[in-house]
Design an enzyme around this catalytic site. Structure first.
Site, PDB file in Angstrom:
ATOM      1  N   LYS A 120       0.817  -1.215   0.000  1.00  0.00           N
ATOM      2  CA  LYS A 120       0.000   0.000   0.000  1.00  0.00           C
ATOM      3  C   LYS A 120       0.849   1.263   0.000  1.00  0.00           C
ATOM      4  CE  LYS A 120      -4.254  -2.037   1.579  1.00  0.00           C
ATOM      5  NZ  LYS A 120      -3.795  -3.436   1.747  1.00  0.00           N
TER       6      LYS A 120
HETATM    7  C1  LIG Z   1      -4.329  -4.521   1.117  1.00  0.00           C
HETATM    8  C2  LIG Z   1      -3.538  -5.768   0.932  1.00  0.00           C
HETATM    9  C3  LIG Z   1      -3.903  -6.751  -0.009  1.00  0.00           C
HETATM   10  C4  LIG Z   1      -5.164  -6.654  -0.846  1.00  0.00           C
HETATM   11  O1  LIG Z   1      -5.097  -5.644  -1.810  1.00  0.00           O
HETATM   12  P1  LIG Z   1      -6.444  -5.116  -2.524  1.00  0.00           P
HETATM   13  O2  LIG Z   1      -6.014  -3.935  -3.301  1.00  0.00           O
HETATM   14  O3  LIG Z   1      -7.360  -4.751  -1.389  1.00  0.00           O
HETATM   15  O4  LIG Z   1      -6.980  -6.221  -3.358  1.00  0.00           O
HETATM   16  C5  LIG Z   1      -3.085  -7.858  -0.151  1.00  0.00           C
HETATM   17  N1  LIG Z   1      -1.983  -8.018   0.601  1.00  0.00           N
HETATM   18  C6  LIG Z   1      -1.601  -7.104   1.517  1.00  0.00           C
HETATM   19  C7  LIG Z   1      -0.388  -7.363   2.330  1.00  0.00           C
HETATM   20  C8  LIG Z   1      -2.355  -5.942   1.713  1.00  0.00           C
HETATM   21  O5  LIG Z   1      -1.969  -5.040   2.625  1.00  0.00           O
END
Ligand SMILES: *Cc1c(COP(=O)(O)O)cnc(C)c1O
Length: 476
Positions: A120
């Site tokens: 993120k």
């Molecule tokens: C947020 C997250 C996801 C999922 O991503 P999306 O964009 O919500 O599909 C997968 N792995 C990790 C470690 C995350 O923080």
């Protein structure tokens, strides 16, 4: 470039007009009115560009109301080796998203080298710099209010810390996050970051955010904003690393690759869909879920049946414990030929707790043309995949990346490079690594002592009025 709503009943807006908001006024999500397209020549020119150059090439098509020099400066400040420094041994931080080859035609695309060691940060760090820039121009401020059970909150805080014009009020369930995640957030001492530990569970935190946001007078008077996963700028920023990964894994633009994407809210893989629509030669986008498999169910059956929080499992890949994939509406808008009336009809069902079936009218038959495939994993699969990766390639992966790798191995095709998106480093999920491998993951430099740092947080009852009062006091 203008942005339109998937529900078709909001006026078109520019990038900076939608940057600070969430949903469109009609309840839909914003998408560009057309996707920019890169020709063969364009792609040939981009091959060999570094991350910042690629980011400008892609983002300048989406962001047409910030002067080019300013946008370049924002990108240059964001995507540096110093910010994305937590690379695996042997990888070059200058790559920003290094490609770690496991064996020929099987790679990890490493997206977790930022300050919170989860993917993120790739988008959120850009968002922090975009917010600061746009707010300064407008002479405004924003109070970001959010609820987190882990990754999103810390990523937002590390992106917004010290940013002029921005305060962050982040609610988390008191005592319910891992020690590492708690320490990561609560150790921030920046005066614009407010950690609120709510005596309750994550749903209580989310209910407070909803209650405050539904108080329109309060929201307006106190400049309340959000940085949730439906934010268009976050999706746009994520498009860039699909291009970077593609060029790193191929020698020329006649080659196709596939991506396997650990998915929850469909934000990450939605960016892959957009990259494909922009002309990137992607063969398959493999959606990987954990036991919360609403997306896998859709791509197998054509039925989208979101579940309530009572039917959402707590798993060992907790950042994917989502049973209502908010960004999915963006893909369905394209799938139904951008028929906003159809999207309104479908989400009319979903918003009332219902489901929809796209076999009717043979819409589901069109999914294959968009390259999507899917699969899901159990806890046992994740443990097995983590052990397999360690024994076969001597690489330690976290539980979310394991969900991706498990499904990638099922969907791999001869002569098509498969890129598994690494969405967190194993150090973030120590307990699961210990369970799988009987040893601790190595922590990035500077995080060894995280739990012993002084913590700054406020414990509060699960009470929206108390939170409102806190925001007013702190911003007076
Ligand atoms: C947020 C997250 C996801 C999922 O991503 P999306 O964009 O919500 O599909 C997968 N792995 C990790 C470690 C995350 O923080």
């Amino acid at each position: 470039m203008k942005y339109i709503s998937t529900r078709g009943q909001s006026p078109a807006q520019s990038f900076t007009e939608i940057l600070l908001g969430g949903l469109a006024p009609d309840g839909g999500l914003y998408l560009p009115e057309t996707y920019p397209h890169f020709s063969d020549d364009g792609l040939a020119r981009m091959r060999g560009m570094n991350y910042r150059e690629l980011a400008f090439e892609v983002l300048s098509r989406f962001i047409t109301d910030i002067p080019a020099d300013d946008l370049q400066a924002i990108i240059d400040k964001t995507y540096t080796a110093a910010v994305y420094c937590n690379v695996r041994p042997g990888e070059n931080a200058e790559d920003i998203t290094p490609l770690h080859t496991l064996e020929p035609d099987l790679h990890l695309l490493c997206l977790s080298n930022g300050p919170t060691i989860a993917f993120k940060d790739m988008a959120m760090q850009l968002l922090g710099n975009l917010f600061e820039y746009v707010l300064a121009k407008a002479g405004q401020g924003i109070n970001i209010l959010g609820a987190t059970s882990g990754d999103t909150g810390s990523s937002a805080e590390y992106a917004m810390r010290g940013k002029h014009g921005v305060n962050v009020f982040m609610l988390s369930p008191y005592g319910k996050m891992s020690r590492f995640q708690t320490a990561q957030m609560f150790s921030l001492q920046d005066p614009n970051i407010f950690n609120i530990a709510v005596k309750g569970v994550f749903d209580d935190c989310q209910d407070i955010v909803k209650a405050v946001s539904n108080d329109h007078a309060f929201k307006q008077a106190n400049h309340i904003g959000a940085v949730n996963s439906i934010n268009w700028a976050r999706v746009a920023a994520q498009v860039v690393y699909y291009f970077k990964g593609y060029f790193a894994a191929t020698a020329d633009n006649r080659q196709q690759v596939s991506f396997a994407v650990p998915s929850g809210n469909f934000g990450n893989v939605c960016a892959g869909h957009i990259a494909r629509m922009m002309g990137l030669p992607i063969r398959h986008l493999v959606v990987a879920t954990n036991e919360n498999d609403v997306l896998d169910e859709f791509f197998r059956t054509g039925v989208y049946r979101p579940r309530g929080s009572a039917n959402t499992y707590h798993t060992s890949s907790p950042s994917m414990d989502i049973s209502k994939a908010s960004n999915f509406e963006r893909f369905v808008f394209d799938l139904v030929g951008r028929d906003a009336g159809k999207v309104r009809e479908l989400w009319g069902e979903v918003d009332q707790g219902g489901a929809f079936d796209l076999n009717e009218g043979s819409i589901f038959g069109k999914v294959a043309g968009f390259g999507f495939q899917s699969g899901s994993s159990s806890h046992a699969n994740r443990m097995q995949t983590i052990r397999n990766a360690w024994e076969t390639w001597q690489v330690m992966i976290d539980t979310h990346t394991a969900d991706g790798l498990k499904v990638a191995l099922e969907r791999r095709e001869a002569d098509v490079p498969m890129l598994v998106l690494e969405t967190a480093l194993p150090a973030k999920f120590e307990d699961s690594i210990r369970e799988a491998l009987g040893r601790d993951p190595v922590r990035p430099a500077g995080m060894a002592d995280l739990e012993n740092l002084p913590q700054r947080f406020q414990v509060m009852e699960a009470d929206a009025n108390a939170v409102k009062q806190f925001i007013v006091e702190k911003t007076a």
